[in-house]
Scaffold this motif. Structure first.
Motif, PDB file in Angstrom:
ATOM      1  N   PHE A  87      62.401   5.116  24.536  1.00 31.91           N
ATOM      2  CA  PHE A  87      61.388   4.463  25.380  1.00 31.91           C
ATOM      3  C   PHE A  87      61.798   4.488  26.838  1.00 31.91           C
ATOM      4  O   PHE A  87      60.960   4.675  27.724  1.00 31.91           O
ATOM      5  CB  PHE A  87      61.197   3.024  24.910  1.00 31.91           C
ATOM      6  N   SER A  88      63.067   4.305  27.113  1.00 28.41           N
ATOM      7  CA  SER A  88      63.522   4.207  28.496  1.00 28.41           C
ATOM      8  C   SER A  88      63.407   5.515  29.265  1.00 28.41           C
ATOM      9  O   SER A  88      63.589   5.537  30.477  1.00 28.41           O
ATOM     10  CB  SER A  88      64.967   3.706  28.544  1.00 28.41           C
ATOM     11  N   THR A  89      63.092   6.607  28.604  1.00 26.33           N
ATOM     12  CA  THR A  89      62.918   7.884  29.295  1.00 26.33           C
ATOM     13  C   THR A  89      61.466   8.170  29.623  1.00 26.33           C
ATOM     14  O   THR A  89      61.144   9.218  30.174  1.00 26.33           O
ATOM     15  CB  THR A  89      63.483   9.047  28.471  1.00 26.33           C
ATOM     16  N   TYR A  90      60.585   7.247  29.286  1.00 30.14           N
ATOM     17  CA  TYR A  90      59.158   7.447  29.506  1.00 30.14           C
ATOM     18  C   TYR A  90      58.656   6.599  30.660  1.00 30.14           C
ATOM     19  O   TYR A  90      58.916   5.390  30.720  1.00 30.14           O
ATOM     20  CB  TYR A  90      58.358   7.098  28.253  1.00 30.14           C
ATOM     21  N   ALA A  91      57.916   7.229  31.551  1.00 28.70           N
ATOM     22  CA  ALA A  91      57.120   6.467  32.488  1.00 28.70           C
ATOM     23  C   ALA A  91      55.962   5.839  31.721  1.00 28.70           C
ATOM     24  O   ALA A  91      55.464   6.413  30.754  1.00 28.70           O
ATOM     25  CB  ALA A  91      56.582   7.373  33.586  1.00 28.70           C
ATOM     26  N   MET A  92      55.539   4.654  32.147  1.00 29.41           N
ATOM     27  CA  MET A  92      54.482   3.933  31.458  1.00 29.41           C
ATOM     28  C   MET A  92      53.327   3.654  32.405  1.00 29.41           C
ATOM     29  O   MET A  92      53.529   3.346  33.590  1.00 29.41           O
ATOM     30  CB  MET A  92      55.002   2.618  30.898  1.00 29.41           C
ATOM     31  N   GLY A  93      52.128   3.750  31.881  1.00 30.11           N
ATOM     32  CA  GLY A  93      50.954   3.488  32.697  1.00 30.11           C
ATOM     33  C   GLY A  93      49.964   2.599  31.982  1.00 30.11           C
ATOM     34  O   GLY A  93      49.973   2.506  30.749  1.00 30.11           O
ATOM     35  N   TRP A  94      49.146   1.939  32.762  1.00 36.64           N
ATOM     36  CA  TRP A  94      47.997   1.202  32.243  1.00 36.64           C
ATOM     37  C   TRP A  94      46.730   1.830  32.819  1.00 36.64           C
ATOM     38  O   TRP A  94      46.661   2.110  34.027  1.00 36.64           O
ATOM     39  CB  TRP A  94      48.053  -0.274  32.645  1.00 36.64           C
ATOM     40  N   PHE A  95      45.768   2.036  31.960  1.00 36.99           N
ATOM     41  CA  PHE A  95      44.459   2.553  32.343  1.00 36.99           C
ATOM     42  C   PHE A  95      43.406   1.606  31.784  1.00 36.99           C
ATOM     43  O   PHE A  95      43.684   0.777  30.905  1.00 36.99           O
ATOM     44  CB  PHE A  95      44.246   3.962  31.779  1.00 36.99           C
ATOM     45  N   ARG A  96      42.189   1.731  32.265  1.00 30.98           N
ATOM     46  CA  ARG A  96      41.103   0.933  31.709  1.00 30.98           C
ATOM     47  C   ARG A  96      39.820   1.752  31.687  1.00 30.98           C
ATOM     48  O   ARG A  96      39.643   2.689  32.451  1.00 30.98           O
ATOM     49  CB  ARG A  96      40.899  -0.360  32.513  1.00 30.98           C
TER      50      ARG A  96
ATOM     51  N   ARG B 266      37.643   6.677  32.127  1.00 37.16           N
ATOM     52  CA  ARG B 266      38.912   5.957  32.110  1.00 37.16           C
ATOM     53  C   ARG B 266      39.556   6.070  33.493  1.00 37.16           C
ATOM     54  O   ARG B 266      39.608   7.154  34.074  1.00 37.16           O
ATOM     55  CB  ARG B 266      39.820   6.534  31.030  1.00 37.16           C
ATOM     56  N   GLU B 267      40.041   4.945  34.008  1.00 39.17           N
ATOM     57  CA  GLU B 267      40.614   4.957  35.345  1.00 39.17           C
ATOM     58  C   GLU B 267      42.023   4.378  35.352  1.00 39.17           C
ATOM     59  O   GLU B 267      42.364   3.498  34.566  1.00 39.17           O
ATOM     60  CB  GLU B 267      39.725   4.179  36.328  1.00 39.17           C
ATOM     61  N   PHE B 268      42.803   4.874  36.281  1.00 44.42           N
ATOM     62  CA  PHE B 268      44.177   4.431  36.463  1.00 44.42           C
ATOM     63  C   PHE B 268      44.203   3.001  36.987  1.00 44.42           C
ATOM     64  O   PHE B 268      43.413   2.625  37.856  1.00 44.42           O
ATOM     65  CB  PHE B 268      44.872   5.360  37.453  1.00 44.42           C
ATOM     66  N   VAL B 269      45.132   2.213  36.460  1.00 45.69           N
ATOM     67  CA  VAL B 269      45.321   0.845  36.928  1.00 45.69           C
ATOM     68  C   VAL B 269      46.701   0.681  37.567  1.00 45.69           C
ATOM     69  O   VAL B 269      46.820   0.253  38.713  1.00 45.69           O
ATOM     70  CB  VAL B 269      45.170  -0.160  35.768  1.00 45.69           C
ATOM     71  N   ALA B 270      47.754   1.017  36.809  1.00 44.96           N
ATOM     72  CA  ALA B 270      49.116   0.820  37.310  1.00 44.96           C
ATOM     73  C   ALA B 270      50.070   1.696  36.519  1.00 44.96           C
ATOM     74  O   ALA B 270      49.767   2.097  35.390  1.00 44.96           O
ATOM     75  CB  ALA B 270      49.535  -0.645  37.189  1.00 44.96           C
ATOM     76  N   ALA B 271      51.220   1.987  37.120  1.00 45.09           N
ATOM     77  CA  ALA B 271      52.239   2.770  36.436  1.00 45.09           C
ATOM     78  C   ALA B 271      53.610   2.349  36.929  1.00 45.09           C
ATOM     79  O   ALA B 271      53.756   1.794  38.027  1.00 45.09           O
ATOM     80  CB  ALA B 271      52.020   4.265  36.660  1.00 45.09           C
ATOM     81  N   ILE B 272      54.611   2.655  36.111  1.00 47.79           N
ATOM     82  CA  ILE B 272      55.976   2.292  36.443  1.00 47.79           C
ATOM     83  C   ILE B 272      56.902   3.393  35.986  1.00 47.79           C
ATOM     84  O   ILE B 272      56.727   3.980  34.928  1.00 47.79           O
ATOM     85  CB  ILE B 272      56.347   0.931  35.796  1.00 47.79           C
TER      86      ILE B 272
ATOM     87  N   TYR C 251      44.246   0.270  28.234  1.00 49.49           N
ATOM     88  CA  TYR C 251      45.111   1.118  27.429  1.00 49.49           C
ATOM     89  C   TYR C 251      46.466   1.266  28.103  1.00 49.49           C
ATOM     90  O   TYR C 251      46.544   1.437  29.327  1.00 49.49           O
ATOM     91  CB  TYR C 251      44.512   2.510  27.275  1.00 49.49           C
ATOM     92  N   CYS C 252      47.519   1.236  27.313  1.00 55.35           N
ATOM     93  CA  CYS C 252      48.800   1.645  27.868  1.00 55.35           C
ATOM     94  C   CYS C 252      49.080   3.064  27.409  1.00 55.35           C
ATOM     95  O   CYS C 252      48.548   3.545  26.401  1.00 55.35           O
ATOM     96  CB  CYS C 252      49.935   0.697  27.491  1.00 55.35           C
ATOM     97  N   ALA C 253      49.914   3.732  28.178  1.00 48.98           N
ATOM     98  CA  ALA C 253      50.194   5.136  27.926  1.00 48.98           C
ATOM     99  C   ALA C 253      51.627   5.449  28.336  1.00 48.98           C
ATOM    100  O   ALA C 253      52.195   4.786  29.217  1.00 48.98           O
ATOM    101  CB  ALA C 253      49.212   6.016  28.701  1.00 48.98           C
ATOM    102  N   ALA C 254      52.187   6.463  27.699  1.00 51.34           N
ATOM    103  CA  ALA C 254      53.561   6.865  27.973  1.00 51.34           C
ATOM    104  C   ALA C 254      53.613   8.344  28.312  1.00 51.34           C
ATOM    105  O   ALA C 254      52.938   9.157  27.676  1.00 51.34           O
ATOM    106  CB  ALA C 254      54.447   6.582  26.756  1.00 51.34           C
ATOM    107  N   LYS C 255      54.407   8.661  29.329  1.00 46.72           N
ATOM    108  CA  LYS C 255      54.590  10.057  29.721  1.00 46.72           C
ATOM    109  C   LYS C 255      56.081  10.296  29.921  1.00 46.72           C
ATOM    110  O   LYS C 255      56.750   9.535  30.642  1.00 46.72           O
ATOM    111  CB  LYS C 255      53.825  10.375  31.005  1.00 46.72           C
TER     112      LYS C 255
END
Length: 122
Positions: free
Chosen positions: A29-38, A45-51, A95-99
């Motif tokens: 998990f720690s190797t993935y950037a995480m995002g929230w979309f809605r 679907r639109e971008f909300v936030a990422a880390i 939605y949360c998402a992982a990249k």
């Protein structure tokens, strides 16, 4: 493979707050950037936030900047979205998402959760 499960959605009056959680299972998990979309009904679907994977940098859509905060706890394999000063236009399925490794603000993510409904009443 990474499995993502969101929670924390619900009905809240305008001006209220909610905290969404996204629990991840699977590898690294720690190797993935995480995002929230809605996605609101009838809208894309639109971008909300990422880390970033390290949690060292965060990114926000202009529409939520100053109101929403994304954070992560790699020890708990969880990412959070604290939402304050909610507005009716924030109503959507979140939605949360992982990249893997890279942070992007487009929906080009590797894994997605099933979504959680957030409804803000006026």
């Amino acid at each position: 493979q990474v499995q993502l499960v969101e929670s924390g959605g619900g009905l809240v009056p305008a001006g209220g707050s909610l905290r969404l959680s996204c629990a991840a299972s699977g590898r690294s998990f720690s190797t993935y950037a995480m995002g929230w979309f809605r996605q609101a009904p009838g809208k894309e679907r639109e971008f909300v936030a990422a880390i970033r994977w390290s949690g060292g940098a965060t990114y926000y859509a202009d529409s939520v900047k100053g109101r929403f905060t994304i954070s992560r706890d790699n020890a708990k394999n969880t990412v959070y979205l604290q939402m304050n000063s909610l507005k009716p236009e924030d109503t959507a399925v979140y939605y949360c998402a992982a990249k893997y490794m890279l942070v992007v603000t487009t929906p080009n993510y590797d894994y997605w959760g099933q979504g959680t409904q957030v409804t803000v009443s006026s």
